[in-house]
Design an enzyme around this catalytic site. Structure first.
Site, PDB file in Angstrom:
ATOM      1  N   THR A   1      26.364 -11.575  75.606  1.00 28.25           N
ATOM      2  CA  THR A   1      27.487 -12.097  75.883  1.00 28.25           C
ATOM      3  C   THR A   1      28.383 -10.644  76.838  1.00 28.25           C
ATOM      4  O   THR A   1      29.905 -10.810  76.327  1.00 28.25           O
ATOM      5  CB  THR A   1      28.124 -13.279  76.087  1.00 28.25           C
ATOM      6  OG1 THR A   1      28.614 -13.450  74.708  1.00 28.25           O
ATOM      7  CG2 THR A   1      27.494 -14.216  76.130  1.00 28.25           C
ATOM      8  N   ARG A   2      28.763  -9.611  76.427  1.00 27.76           N
ATOM      9  CA  ARG A   2      29.437  -8.556  76.726  1.00 27.76           C
ATOM     10  C   ARG A   2      28.642  -6.993  76.965  1.00 27.76           C
ATOM     11  O   ARG A   2      27.419  -6.952  77.439  1.00 27.76           O
ATOM     12  CB  ARG A   2      29.498  -7.960  75.147  1.00 27.76           C
ATOM     13  CG  ARG A   2      27.979  -7.692  74.020  1.00 27.76           C
ATOM     14  CD  ARG A   2      28.908  -7.405  72.984  1.00 27.76           C
ATOM     15  NE  ARG A   2      28.068  -6.874  72.518  1.00 27.76           N
ATOM     16  CZ  ARG A   2      26.616  -6.685  72.169  1.00 27.76           C
ATOM     17  NH1 ARG A   2      26.859  -5.733  72.542  1.00 27.76           N
ATOM     18  NH2 ARG A   2      26.238  -6.585  71.074  1.00 27.76           N
ATOM     19  N   VAL A   3      29.266  -6.245  77.479  1.00 23.56           N
ATOM     20  CA  VAL A   3      28.627  -5.137  78.311  1.00 23.56           C
ATOM     21  C   VAL A   3      28.209  -3.826  77.054  1.00 23.56           C
ATOM     22  O   VAL A   3      29.152  -4.806  75.882  1.00 23.56           O
ATOM     23  CB  VAL A   3      29.543  -4.139  78.937  1.00 23.56           C
ATOM     24  CG1 VAL A   3      29.191  -2.979  79.478  1.00 23.56           C
ATOM     25  CG2 VAL A   3      30.220  -4.789  79.579  1.00 23.56           C
TER      26      VAL A   3
END
Length: 167
Positions: free
Chosen positions: A74-76
């Site tokens: 849940t992140r770049v």
């Protein structure tokens, strides 16, 4: 805003100590049908948990073209430039705009995958012993040319410290 899309896949089978060293898109292992199926499952997974920003769904693919969910990041991810080069979409900007409450300006039908992209992450290791090799970078020649994107945290005479992993 109920608009969940996928931006294709990145092949990351080449790893060193469980860290991705080579990322490639599109994956040469996927057919269009399998790519569409995986994308659809990724979208449904994000919708099922009510996810509302940039993320990566990871799958494993077996020799029989069956794929299995591993995790959702849940992140770049550091590998996002591969996706950006394939789609022309600034993933970081899209994440910031989404976090600010803006709707995505695209629908799935708007996403166009173009070309072929390879990302190479450099490992600071002694090739004979495979041990980390911190120290001063005495020579550095940055690649260039049409379609070449370089995101580097090093330069000639910079130091590879002992405090981090060798990637």
């Amino acid at each position: 805003h109920r608009n969940v899309i996928h931006l294709g896949e990145r092949e990351c089978s080449i790893q060193r100590r469980y860290q991705k060293v080579i990322e490639e898109a599109p994956s040469v292992a996927l057919t269009k049908r399998l790519r569409d199926r995986m994308g659809s499952v990724a979208v449904k997974a994000a919708q099922a948990v009510g996810y509302t920003n940039v993320g990566t769904i990871e799958f494993l693919l077996d020799p029989h073209d069956q794929f299995y969910f591993i995790e959702m990041n849940t992140r770049v991810q550091v590998e996002h430039p591969v996706t950006e080069m394939m789609t022309g979409i600034d993933v970081v900007e899209a994440g910031i705009r989404s976090a600010a409450g803006e709707p995505l300006p695209w629908r799935q039908r708007d996403i166009v995958f173009s070309g072929h992209t390879i990302e190479c992450r450099i490992v600071a290791e002694d090739p004979l012993t495979m041990l980390p090799s911190p120290g001063t970078i005495s020579s550095y020649h940055q690649p260039g040319g049409i379609g070449v994107r370089v995101e580097a945290g090093v330069a000639e005479n910079s130091t590879v410290p002992i405090f981090y992993d060798s990637l």
